[in-house]
Design an enzyme around this catalytic site. Sequence first.
Site, PDB file in Angstrom:
ATOM      1  N   CYS A   1     -30.662  20.673   5.468  1.00  0.00           N
ATOM      2  CA  CYS A   1     -31.217  19.382   5.884  1.00  0.00           C
ATOM      3  C   CYS A   1     -31.268  19.264   7.403  1.00  0.00           C
ATOM      4  O   CYS A   1     -30.342  19.687   8.100  1.00  0.00           O
ATOM      5  CB  CYS A   1     -30.381  18.253   5.276  1.00  0.00           C
ATOM      6  SG  CYS A   1     -30.912  16.602   5.784  1.00  0.00           S
TER       7      CYS A   1
ATOM      8  N   CYS B   1     -21.062  17.620   3.934  1.00  0.00           N
ATOM      9  CA  CYS B   1     -22.283  17.304   3.197  1.00  0.00           C
ATOM     10  C   CYS B   1     -22.818  18.535   2.485  1.00  0.00           C
ATOM     11  O   CYS B   1     -22.967  19.598   3.111  1.00  0.00           O
ATOM     12  CB  CYS B   1     -23.347  16.757   4.146  1.00  0.00           C
ATOM     13  SG  CYS B   1     -24.894  16.329   3.303  1.00  0.00           S
TER      14      CYS B   1
ATOM     15  N   GLU C   1     -41.688  -6.050  27.961  1.00  0.00           N
ATOM     16  CA  GLU C   1     -41.801  -5.001  26.943  1.00  0.00           C
ATOM     17  C   GLU C   1     -43.277  -4.785  26.634  1.00  0.00           C
ATOM     18  O   GLU C   1     -44.029  -5.761  26.505  1.00  0.00           O
ATOM     19  CB  GLU C   1     -41.036  -5.420  25.680  1.00  0.00           C
ATOM     20  CG  GLU C   1     -41.301  -4.611  24.442  1.00  0.00           C
ATOM     21  CD  GLU C   1     -40.830  -3.176  24.586  1.00  0.00           C
ATOM     22  OE1 GLU C   1     -41.655  -2.272  24.371  1.00  0.00           O
ATOM     23  OE2 GLU C   1     -39.643  -2.963  24.901  1.00  0.00           O
TER      24      GLU C   1
ATOM     25  N   CYS D   1     -26.312  11.237   1.379  1.00  0.00           N
ATOM     26  CA  CYS D   1     -26.517  11.321   2.824  1.00  0.00           C
ATOM     27  C   CYS D   1     -25.298  10.684   3.474  1.00  0.00           C
ATOM     28  O   CYS D   1     -25.036   9.495   3.266  1.00  0.00           O
ATOM     29  CB  CYS D   1     -27.792  10.609   3.252  1.00  0.00           C
ATOM     30  SG  CYS D   1     -28.058  10.651   5.049  1.00  0.00           S
TER      31      CYS D   1
ATOM     32  N   ASP E   1     -33.549  -0.518  29.964  1.00  0.00           N
ATOM     33  CA  ASP E   1     -33.241   0.278  28.770  1.00  0.00           C
ATOM     34  C   ASP E   1     -34.504   1.019  28.349  1.00  0.00           C
ATOM     35  O   ASP E   1     -35.154   0.673  27.361  1.00  0.00           O
ATOM     36  CB  ASP E   1     -32.741  -0.648  27.650  1.00  0.00           C
ATOM     37  CG  ASP E   1     -32.333   0.110  26.398  1.00  0.00           C
ATOM     38  OD1 ASP E   1     -32.205   1.342  26.456  1.00  0.00           O
ATOM     39  OD2 ASP E   1     -32.151  -0.538  25.352  1.00  0.00           O
TER      40      ASP E   1
ATOM     41  N   CYS F   1     -30.743   6.529  26.777  1.00  0.00           N
ATOM     42  CA  CYS F   1     -30.587   7.394  25.609  1.00  0.00           C
ATOM     43  C   CYS F   1     -30.868   8.849  25.959  1.00  0.00           C
ATOM     44  O   CYS F   1     -30.935   9.700  25.074  1.00  0.00           O
ATOM     45  CB  CYS F   1     -31.497   6.934  24.468  1.00  0.00           C
ATOM     46  SG  CYS F   1     -33.256   6.925  24.880  1.00  0.00           S
TER      47      CYS F   1
END
Length: 459
Positions: free
Chosen positions: A81, A75, A337, A159, A385, A412
């Site tokens: 960036c 890139c 949630e 991008c 999650d 994550c």
Amino acid sequence: MLVAEIDHLDEKGNGQAVILRESKGSNPRKLRLTIPQTLIGESVQVVVDDPDKKRKKVMPEEILLASPERTDAPCPHFELCGGCVWQHWTYEGQLKHKTNHVKNALKRVGLDSELVLDTIGMDDPWHYRNKMEFTFSPEGDIGMHEQGNFRKIIPLETCLIAGRNMVDGMLEVGEWVKEFGLKGYDKDTHEGLLRHLMVRESFATGEMMLALFATKTPDGELASAARNLVERITKKFPNVKSLLWLVNTDWADRTQSEDTHLLAGRDFIYDEMAGYRYRLWFDTFFQTNPLQAKKLVDLALEMGKPKEDEKMIDLFCGVGTFSLPFAARVKELAGIEIVETSIESAKRNAIDNDLHNTTFLARDARRGLDEMHDHFGFADILLIDPPRSGAGGKVMRRIGRSKPKRIVYVSCNPDTFATDVTELLPFGYTLKTVQPVDLFPHTVHVECVARLERKDTVD
């Protein structure tokens, strides 16, 4: 000029080095350097203009000894960036590092790192994102924040992690801004018109959303420019099914809306994953790498082993990414949630997919679990999650006391995942396997899907 040896990477993916400097005392002073775009084992030449600091961030002047895993970043914006940090690293090297990150997270809390499998990567780790948020500079240029500097915007010509159609849409909006001489928002003076451009695309349906965030409504002196935007977008991009103008006058640098104007199409797009259809609004959370997210769903189903006579709870269920595939395989499913708009979307998505054995509750995780246990009953399977901060000890202990047979943990953040898992061990749970999945190539992030079983469970 100083020579630095990179001995590890920090949590942001930057190289770290320690240099010993002479001091007036008997012991040399340690200067800790953060050096972006370097790899472990490399020797680099740096310039330190303020040697009195104990910590310093500097860019490498020259790579004296390169890692065998170093490669050329494709890139043209990579050096400035802030969208990617590891384009200079071979993809194989990135995957090995992510596997080791998960292993080390387990080791730190006393769990068996041998349970961690090799990270599942992508065959083509480019143009994988289905959502991007671009920012306008005060001059009206559109791009991404500079690495480590949220006051400066790097104008983009391309991008390589965004979908190609999304990039084309972004560039078209950029041309429109220049043609009408529109100004971007200045974070210091809080003046200017354009703040962000959010682009979403469904790789499954081909539908795309362009959402422009501005400080004024698209009428009055802006009416002509807004009409022109509609004309050029609908003509050049027939796949744009949602063109939005969203007013945001708040000083906070977030993509939020006080007043939403639908310029063309509808206010949502359709996406699909694992055979299920979802409606996505501008503020809907949805996995941003659909190919790898499908692997997460498949892994969760494989580890959860859902049965037709079982009940299941999906904690932090969002819009139902995992809920819907599991609901089709169990007797009943309950989703919890805290974000009410996500719960409304989950309910609508279940109806759209002809699933009528679901219950969705807008509550925080702790209270939601208690309410579900009172009205829904206890689950055979629990999927969790949580956000990057993890679920926390109180939630994990509530899960342990509810005694689901099997727990599928989608994470994550390997570090908070490992800490959360230790909270389940006193309740008789055993960690069986951990599968890392790379959803964000060329960044530090890695996802995991893990299976836990209660020791007295017989499947």
